[in-house]
Every structure is written in structure tokens, then in C-alpha cells.
Design an enzyme around this catalytic site. Structure first.
Site, PDB file in Angstrom:
ATOM      1  N   HIS A  44       0.944  -1.476   0.087  1.00  0.00           N
ATOM      2  CA  HIS A  44      -0.282  -0.108  -0.257  1.00  0.00           C
ATOM      3  C   HIS A  44       0.430   1.450   0.426  1.00  0.00           C
ATOM      4  O   HIS A  44       0.707   2.177   0.378  1.00  0.00           O
ATOM      5  CB  HIS A  44      -0.951  -0.496   1.009  1.00  0.00           C
ATOM      6  CG  HIS A  44      -2.189  -1.116   1.505  1.00  0.00           C
ATOM      7  ND1 HIS A  44      -3.206  -0.438  -0.090  1.00  0.00           N
ATOM      8  CD2 HIS A  44      -2.509  -1.787   1.351  1.00  0.00           C
ATOM      9  CE1 HIS A  44      -3.605  -2.089   0.268  1.00  0.00           C
ATOM     10  NE2 HIS A  44      -3.254  -2.929   0.835  1.00  0.00           N
ATOM     11  N   ARG A  71       6.651  -6.710   3.193  1.00  0.00           N
ATOM     12  CA  ARG A  71       5.672  -7.179   3.008  1.00  0.00           C
ATOM     13  C   ARG A  71       5.388  -6.643   1.648  1.00  0.00           C
ATOM     14  O   ARG A  71       5.484  -5.636   0.377  1.00  0.00           O
ATOM     15  CB  ARG A  71       4.484  -6.587   3.511  1.00  0.00           C
ATOM     16  CG  ARG A  71       2.883  -6.635   2.999  1.00  0.00           C
ATOM     17  CD  ARG A  71       1.561  -6.329   3.428  1.00  0.00           C
ATOM     18  NE  ARG A  71       1.527  -5.071   3.742  1.00  0.00           N
ATOM     19  CZ  ARG A  71       0.112  -4.952   3.356  1.00  0.00           C
ATOM     20  NH1 ARG A  71      -0.862  -5.826   4.762  1.00  0.00           N
ATOM     21  NH2 ARG A  71      -0.389  -2.986   4.050  1.00  0.00           N
ATOM     22  N   ASP A  85      16.429 -11.511  -3.609  1.00  0.00           N
ATOM     23  CA  ASP A  85      17.333 -10.545  -3.796  1.00  0.00           C
ATOM     24  C   ASP A  85      18.305  -9.225  -3.439  1.00  0.00           C
ATOM     25  O   ASP A  85      19.485  -9.038  -3.316  1.00  0.00           O
ATOM     26  CB  ASP A  85      17.663 -10.521  -5.811  1.00  0.00           C
ATOM     27  CG  ASP A  85      17.444 -11.906  -6.540  1.00  0.00           C
ATOM     28  OD1 ASP A  85      18.002 -13.531  -5.629  1.00  0.00           O
ATOM     29  OD2 ASP A  85      17.450 -11.981  -7.502  1.00  0.00           O
ATOM     30  N   GLU A 149      -6.599 -12.427   5.593  1.00  0.00           N
ATOM     31  CA  GLU A 149      -7.744 -11.135   5.921  1.00  0.00           C
ATOM     32  C   GLU A 149      -9.382 -11.555   5.297  1.00  0.00           C
ATOM     33  O   GLU A 149     -10.092 -10.094   4.864  1.00  0.00           O
ATOM     34  CB  GLU A 149      -6.981 -10.381   4.650  1.00  0.00           C
ATOM     35  CG  GLU A 149      -5.403  -9.682   5.766  1.00  0.00           C
ATOM     36  CD  GLU A 149      -5.523  -9.036   4.183  1.00  0.00           C
ATOM     37  OE1 GLU A 149      -4.807  -8.267   4.734  1.00  0.00           O
ATOM     38  OE2 GLU A 149      -4.469  -9.598   3.217  1.00  0.00           O
ATOM     39  N   ASP A 175      -8.493  -5.150   6.743  1.00  0.00           N
ATOM     40  CA  ASP A 175      -8.832  -6.251   5.339  1.00  0.00           C
ATOM     41  C   ASP A 175     -10.217  -6.857   6.277  1.00  0.00           C
ATOM     42  O   ASP A 175     -11.169  -7.329   5.801  1.00  0.00           O
ATOM     43  CB  ASP A 175      -7.855  -6.720   4.203  1.00  0.00           C
ATOM     44  CG  ASP A 175      -7.160  -5.383   3.808  1.00  0.00           C
ATOM     45  OD1 ASP A 175      -8.196  -5.055   2.718  1.00  0.00           O
ATOM     46  OD2 ASP A 175      -6.167  -5.334   3.563  1.00  0.00           O
TER      47      ASP A 175
END
Length: 265
Positions: A44, A71, A85, A149, A175
Site C-alpha cells: 500500500h 510485505r 535478491d 484477511e 482488511d
């Protein structure tokens, strides 16, 4: 095994901090406060991979053992590969609804032949200097957290938590409440029941369950709900609350001083 992955497997009451401001100084300052990990949110926020890499460097530069979890926006294996990576300790994946989705995530973080993660040198392997060693150890080094969620996620919570390779489950309270049709009703019995269901699913699978707390007064409630770990506070919320608090104090002090001066006159 990384220290953070080992902690999730063997310890309780881990504590993290939520980061959404894309600056390495914010990450570094936060990492000096003794958190087990910071969570950098790219679902977000507008943070790009270069920013996340520099924030991870900031965390690594701080004294202590704080690690970085990112996240990711979705279960896209390409995005997951590119984040790993960078050399972070783990990922969190939102909106997982089935055990098959959870297994796909485990495959995305795992090198062949058991997984599908692409093989290349990068910061994670000291730009190739430790490439062989990193490849050998990586499959047992990434902390993999999935979020529940939705109602479908709740229905499949036990199966999701039981997937081999999932290290922790995370309840996304905003959520989840929205998907249950009770957005923001933090004391609703249905939300309490949903949380209890996820916590029980984690307990049955032997993995920890956590959530986010933005308001400090909610910490006691979440602890009483038997969450195994918490992410306490969010950088933007801390900044907003501290600014409001210091401005209010100044205005109150000025008002008191003005009133005292007027009474003296």
C-alpha cells in the site's frame, strides 16, 4: 537458518515495527530501538525496490539484531524473487485464501529443484562472492509469513497454517473486518471470533500468529487474545501523533501564559 527464522520457530512475543516512509534514515533509526524485525510495506505504498534495498541497508547499519521483512503486493513469484535478491530476512504476502496459494508462495521463495525461485547473484549473496553458500542455505533461511484477511482465508486457516514452509500467519485487522462487513468495529464479536479462529489454527499447526497494533492502548487486548507476536506502531502514525502532541502542548502553554499575564494586569 537465519536468526529471525529461528526466532519465529522457537520464541514467542517477538515484536516488529511497521515502515511505510521510504527513507533509509527512518529504517535505521527504528532498527536502533531493539525490535526483532521491521516490516517494510510495499503493498500500500509507492516504495520501489531500490528504496527497499536502501532501507534494508539502513536496518543492517544499525546496532543490534533487527532484521527486515518486506510485505510484497501479491503472491507474484517474480516480485518475490526480486525482493529476496535484495537480501532481506523474509517476506509477508497478503490475502492468502487457500493452502494451494500458500504452497505456491513456499515454492516461490525456494530454489530448485523443490521450488521455482530464479537463480542469480545479488546483494543476498554478496553480489556473487558467497553465491554457492547462499544457494545452499537460502531454502532454509527465508522467513515466510502469510496474511489471512478474508472469509475464505478464515475458512481455510487451518490448512494454510499447516503448509510446510510457512513460518507465521498474520491477521490483517483492517482488511479482515472489511471483508466481514464490520470495518473498523474492533470490538465486534464476529471479529473476535475470527481472530480466535486464526490463533487456534496457528496453535494447531505449531506456528506463531501475529497482527498489527497502531493504537498503543490496543496492545493489552491483542496480548489477551493470545497473539504470539505483534507489530507495534507505524511510522506515519508515530509522526502524526508526536506532531499533534507537541503542537497541543505548545498551544496549551501559550494559552496558560497569556491567561496568567492578563490576570497580573
Amino acid at each position: 537458518m537465519t536468526k529471525l527464522k529461528h526466532k519465529f520457530r522457537t520464541e514467542t512475543n517477538l515484536v516488529g515495527a511497521w515502515l511505510s516512509i521510504g527513507h533509509p534514515t527512518v529504517a535505521e533509526v527504528t532498527a536502533t530501538r531493539g525490535f526483532d524485525f521491521v516490516l517494510i510495506d510495499t503493498e500500500h505504498t509507492t516504495l520501489n525496490l531500490e528504496t527497499v534495498e536502501n532501507m534494508s541497508r539502513g536496518v543492517d547499519a544499525a546496532d543490534g539484531d533487527t532484521k527486515t521483512i518486506v510485505r510484497v503486493p501479491s503472491d507474484d513469484p517474480v516480485r518475490i524473487k526480486r525482493v529476496l535478491d535484495i537480501g532481506v530476512a523474509g517476506i509477508m504476502v497478503p490475502r492468502i485464501e487457500t493452502a494451494d496459494e500458500a504452497r505456491d508462495i513456499v515454492r516461490a521463495v525456494t530454489y530448485p529443484p523443490t521450488g521455482i525461485r530464479g537463480v542469480a547473484s545479488g546483494r543476498a549473496s554478496t553480489y556473487g562472492d558467497d553465491f554457492q553458500q547462499y544457494f545452499k542455505n537460502a531454502n532454509d533461511s527465508i522467513t515466510t509469513v502469510v496474511q489471512i484477511e478474508t472469509q475464505t482465508g478464515l475458512d481455510n486457516a487451518r490448512e494454510i497454517a499447516a503448509v510446510d514452509g510457512i513460518d507465521a500467519v498474520f491477521v490483517g485487522p483492517a482488511d479482515l473486518s472489511a471483508n466481514l462487513g464490520i470495518f473498523g468495529e474492533w470490538e465486534n464479536d464476529s471479529l473476535d471470533a475470527a481472530i480466535n479462529h486464526v490463533v487456534n489454527a496457528g496453535n494447531a499447526a505449531g506456528i506463531p500468529v501475529g497482527t498489527l497494533v497502531v493504537d498503543p492502548t490496543d496492545i493489552e487486548t491483542r496480548v489477551e487474545q493470545d497473539f504470539d507476536f505483534l507489530i507495534v506502531g507505524k511510522d506515519t502514525s508515530h509522526l502524526s501523533a508526536a506532531n499533534e502532541r507537541i503542537r497541543q502542548r505548545y498551544e496549551e502553554t501559550v494559552a496558560q501564559h497569556t491567561a496568567a499575564s492578563m490576570s497580573e494586569d
